[in-house]
Design a protein around this motif. Sequence first.
Motif, PDB file in Angstrom:
ATOM      1  N   SER A 767     -63.662  20.212  16.917  1.00 51.85           N
ATOM      2  CA  SER A 767     -64.349  20.313  15.516  1.00 51.85           C
ATOM      3  C   SER A 767     -65.814  20.993  16.019  1.00 51.85           C
ATOM      4  CB  SER A 767     -65.336  18.906  14.859  1.00 51.85           C
ATOM      5  OG  SER A 767     -65.397  19.901  13.620  1.00 51.85           O
ATOM      6  N   ARG A 770     -67.856  26.190  11.588  1.00 57.38           N
ATOM      7  CA  ARG A 770     -67.367  28.306  11.347  1.00 57.38           C
ATOM      8  C   ARG A 770     -67.945  29.825  11.287  1.00 57.38           C
ATOM      9  NH1 ARG A 770     -65.196  25.312   7.496  1.00 57.38           N
ATOM     10  NH2 ARG A 770     -63.258  25.502   6.208  1.00 57.38           N
ATOM     11  N   GLY A 773     -68.444  32.126  14.095  1.00 62.79           N
ATOM     12  CA  GLY A 773     -66.851  32.019  15.349  1.00 62.79           C
ATOM     13  C   GLY A 773     -67.020  32.140  16.429  1.00 62.79           C
ATOM     14  N   ARG A 776     -65.786  29.490  18.323  1.00 63.23           N
ATOM     15  CA  ARG A 776     -64.530  29.199  17.557  1.00 63.23           C
ATOM     16  C   ARG A 776     -63.923  29.878  19.077  1.00 63.23           C
ATOM     17  NH1 ARG A 776     -63.668  30.274  12.815  1.00 63.23           N
ATOM     18  NH2 ARG A 776     -63.215  32.333  13.231  1.00 63.23           N
ATOM     19  N   LYS A 777     -64.306  31.092  19.350  1.00 63.99           N
ATOM     20  CA  LYS A 777     -64.227  32.059  20.025  1.00 63.99           C
ATOM     21  C   LYS A 777     -64.056  31.391  21.381  1.00 63.99           C
ATOM     22  CE  LYS A 777     -64.026  36.747  21.975  1.00 63.99           C
ATOM     23  NZ  LYS A 777     -64.635  38.168  21.506  1.00 63.99           N
ATOM     24  N   ARG A 780     -61.092  28.149  21.876  1.00 64.78           N
ATOM     25  CA  ARG A 780     -59.759  28.705  22.204  1.00 64.78           C
ATOM     26  C   ARG A 780     -60.030  30.174  23.514  1.00 64.78           C
ATOM     27  NH1 ARG A 780     -58.016  29.791  16.369  1.00 64.78           N
ATOM     28  NH2 ARG A 780     -58.269  28.340  15.333  1.00 64.78           N
ATOM     29  N   THR A 794     -55.037  25.921  14.310  1.00 65.65           N
ATOM     30  CA  THR A 794     -55.329  25.981  13.674  1.00 65.65           C
ATOM     31  C   THR A 794     -55.462  24.341  13.114  1.00 65.65           C
ATOM     32  OG1 THR A 794     -56.577  28.255  13.296  1.00 65.65           O
ATOM     33  CG2 THR A 794     -57.558  26.343  11.407  1.00 65.65           C
ATOM     34  N   GLN A 797     -56.017  21.943   6.460  1.00 64.07           N
ATOM     35  CA  GLN A 797     -57.113  22.579   5.281  1.00 64.07           C
ATOM     36  C   GLN A 797     -57.400  21.541   5.539  1.00 64.07           C
ATOM     37  OE1 GLN A 797     -57.579  25.474   5.093  1.00 64.07           O
ATOM     38  NE2 GLN A 797     -60.440  25.140   4.125  1.00 64.07           N
ATOM     39  N   GLY A 801     -59.924  22.854   8.880  1.00 69.76           N
ATOM     40  CA  GLY A 801     -59.968  24.434   9.098  1.00 69.76           C
ATOM     41  C   GLY A 801     -59.700  24.641   9.433  1.00 69.76           C
ATOM     42  N   ASP A 802     -60.716  26.288   9.293  1.00 65.67           N
ATOM     43  CA  ASP A 802     -60.633  27.160  10.537  1.00 65.67           C
ATOM     44  C   ASP A 802     -62.308  26.366  11.290  1.00 65.67           C
ATOM     45  OD1 ASP A 802     -59.139  28.895   9.219  1.00 65.67           O
ATOM     46  OD2 ASP A 802     -60.742  30.300   8.466  1.00 65.67           O
ATOM     47  N   GLY A 803     -62.664  25.767  11.127  1.00 59.99           N
ATOM     48  CA  GLY A 803     -63.733  24.674  11.391  1.00 59.99           C
ATOM     49  C   GLY A 803     -62.885  23.731  12.689  1.00 59.99           C
ATOM     50  N   THR A 805     -59.831  23.459  15.892  1.00 60.01           N
ATOM     51  CA  THR A 805     -58.636  23.746  16.297  1.00 60.01           C
ATOM     52  C   THR A 805     -58.044  22.336  17.323  1.00 60.01           C
ATOM     53  OG1 THR A 805     -59.938  25.692  17.028  1.00 60.01           O
ATOM     54  CG2 THR A 805     -58.478  25.307  19.093  1.00 60.01           C
TER      55      THR A 805
END
Length: 810
Positions: A767, A770, A773, A776-777, A780, A794, A797, A801-803, A805
């Motif tokens: 976690s 968002r 970003g 997150r980058k 990953r 990802t 939802q 979701g996007d928050g 990985t």
Amino acid sequence: MSFFVTQKTLERLEWKEVLVMLSERVRTPGARRRCTPEALEGESLEATLFEPTRRGVLERLTETSEARSVLAAGEALPIGGVADLEQTLTRARKDGVLAARELLNLASTLRITHDAKRFLEVRSESAPRLADLAETLVEQRDLERNIEASLEPSGEVRDSASPTLAAARRDTQRIATEIQAKLSHYLRAPNIAPHLSDNYYTIRNNRYVLPVRADSRGGISGIVHDASNSGMTLYIEPEPLVELNNQLKRAEITIEQEILRILRQLSREAGSVADSVEANIATLEIIDLAFARASLAEEFDAVAPEIGDEGILQLPQLRHPLLPKDKAVPSDMRLGSDFTALILSGPNAGGKTVALKAAALAALFVRAGMHVLAAEGARVDLFDEVLAHIGDEQDIRENLSTFSAHMANLADITRRAKDRSLIVLDEIGVGTDPGEGAALAQAVLETLAARGARVIATTHYNLLKEMAEVDERFANASVEFDSETLEPTYRLRMGLPGTSSATSVAARMGLDAQVIARANELLDREDRQLDRVLTELSASRSALEAEKREIALLKSETEAVRDEHRSKLERLQARRDKLFLSMREDLEQSFREAHEQVATVIRDLQRGGSARDAAAAREKLQSIASDTEASQREAGLEAPADESLHPIDWSRASAGDLVQILGGGQGVLSSLPDQRGRVTVQLGSARVSVPMERVGAAEPPQEQQPTGRATPRITVTRAASADGPAELEADADRCDLHGLRVDEALDRLAYALDRAASAGRSSLAISHGRGTGTLRKVVREYLRDCPFISHFATAAQQEGGDGVTVAFFR
């Protein structure tokens, strides 16, 4: 310094087989003659490959090394086609006329001389010694061009070689055509055809004739040149053709004389440079032999040894040149450094003689400028003579038994031995009573050692094996025998004597078991006990060396794994550094844009905005500050205060002071810092609230510098590693990175991945939120390079979701 070796010694050491291998690689006739066994006949070394001086040895070894460097580059010396010109040049010196083919061979050799010289000159950096040799080659381009301009490749003299020759050949062709036309007419003439025995014409005694029946001799007038075996046909030159034939003959004589003149002229030119050409050929032979030695060294995987004058042999991984590389068992051998005589023992057919010959051949290889079949670190000092006693010396013609011939050879070796002698003795003292033979052998070895000679002797006598224990000039070595398989391993062991294992070898050869058992019963008890001790020592040493090899293998594998992990870590660190650099550049750009936006707002306010405009500006500034701080927190970066601001002593500050706002203009301080650390500044008609760290003391107006946008400096600090976040102790399926800087987040992520992998989890939910970003980058990118993560995705939802990985383990 000189070098002595007898033809008999070379035969015992199988030197002729080495010469055969060299002869297959040379391309000049002279070099090939030096590599034939016939070159060994006689006592002179001039026709052999051995160098009598130290300087000559070093030069030949250097040439071999340089030729190897050329061959290793995939290049071949253009030396093929050199002719054997020994007799040709001798005749040319005596003003003899050379044949066209001899002259063409000479031209070919001159051309090869030119090509070889150019080839080595352009490689002078990698082969300076060979280039120096090539520099001594004297080119005879004029003679080469004259020969090629005068002679066709077939050997015929060209018409262009002489106007007289060209004219004579044209006359010959014209006259011959005219004669043939007349003869064809005679064959059809009604007054001649009936007298002919056949319808053709031919040549006899170099003149054109017609075949005439003997009974029609009077029907055709002319000169009879020949008759058939039966006498029924006469070959007559018709009288009208006599003058034409005479003209043809004169033209042919002119051609012969002109050709002879041209060949004589070219031969005289060759004779005038014969000495130079002969010297060139001798140099080409030296270069040719260097490349032949290099080619053989490449095939043998040989090395250039160190050369000394102290009588030392240091031969790691020594191999015999006549054994295939894939079948030869390398052995480490040394001699001369701390002992002068090596006693080599062990089973029959175990490789003692092969090792002995290999050491002697190494000494001969060096004298011939050849690299030795050993590993790096080899050393072969120069010996003045190599003496050998190997094999059965029985000679019926000289009335010598095996033992008598053996003693005669040992007597000669003992007389010649000196401190620069290398002597190899196979089965010394055999052929007589074992007790006497061992005593004689010991006496001979002690004499040779006293004279300073270097000696390698093979034996089965225990008396000789014991010499190393009482005399420091002697050392033991043995060929290994596998007590389990009862077979030799052919490995040489320095420092330990070996057992003969005669009964084991006899059993392996098929001798009856009862005979073997009886032989064991008859063995002397003390000898049997010594053999048993030696066998146990050999077995123990073999076991220790096997363990040593296994440890070395494990060490090598461990180092390989360590190097692989180090390489992966370096790649990950480089990747992270690259990400930090990219993030830093992005943040600097964000700071610049934010400062520009703040400056724009402040300028608008200074121009006198309304209260509503001030409120909107305050909200915009707060939004810009919030976004910038969020980016800083996610990247683990902070923008320091602008160095251009002068710090304010807030204990002395008061409302009404002139202040400077970061990224903006000047204003008047309206209130001191509140509980949140914010101050109020009057900018024109607008009043704004900003953090106190963004406000500095204003310089006096006369010293104020032009306002410019400052470029913030951003520092990256790596968080100290901890044993592991406490938050992860409770849940190994999820890793929460909210509110962490990049380096802190990566440390926590690495710890979480290790715990999840150790716990056998199939996946881990990460976690990171968002935000912009950035975090997150980074996460990953780290997962992409992680060796035990197969892939990531990802989260659903409902799971973030996007928050979030999700990383999946391999």
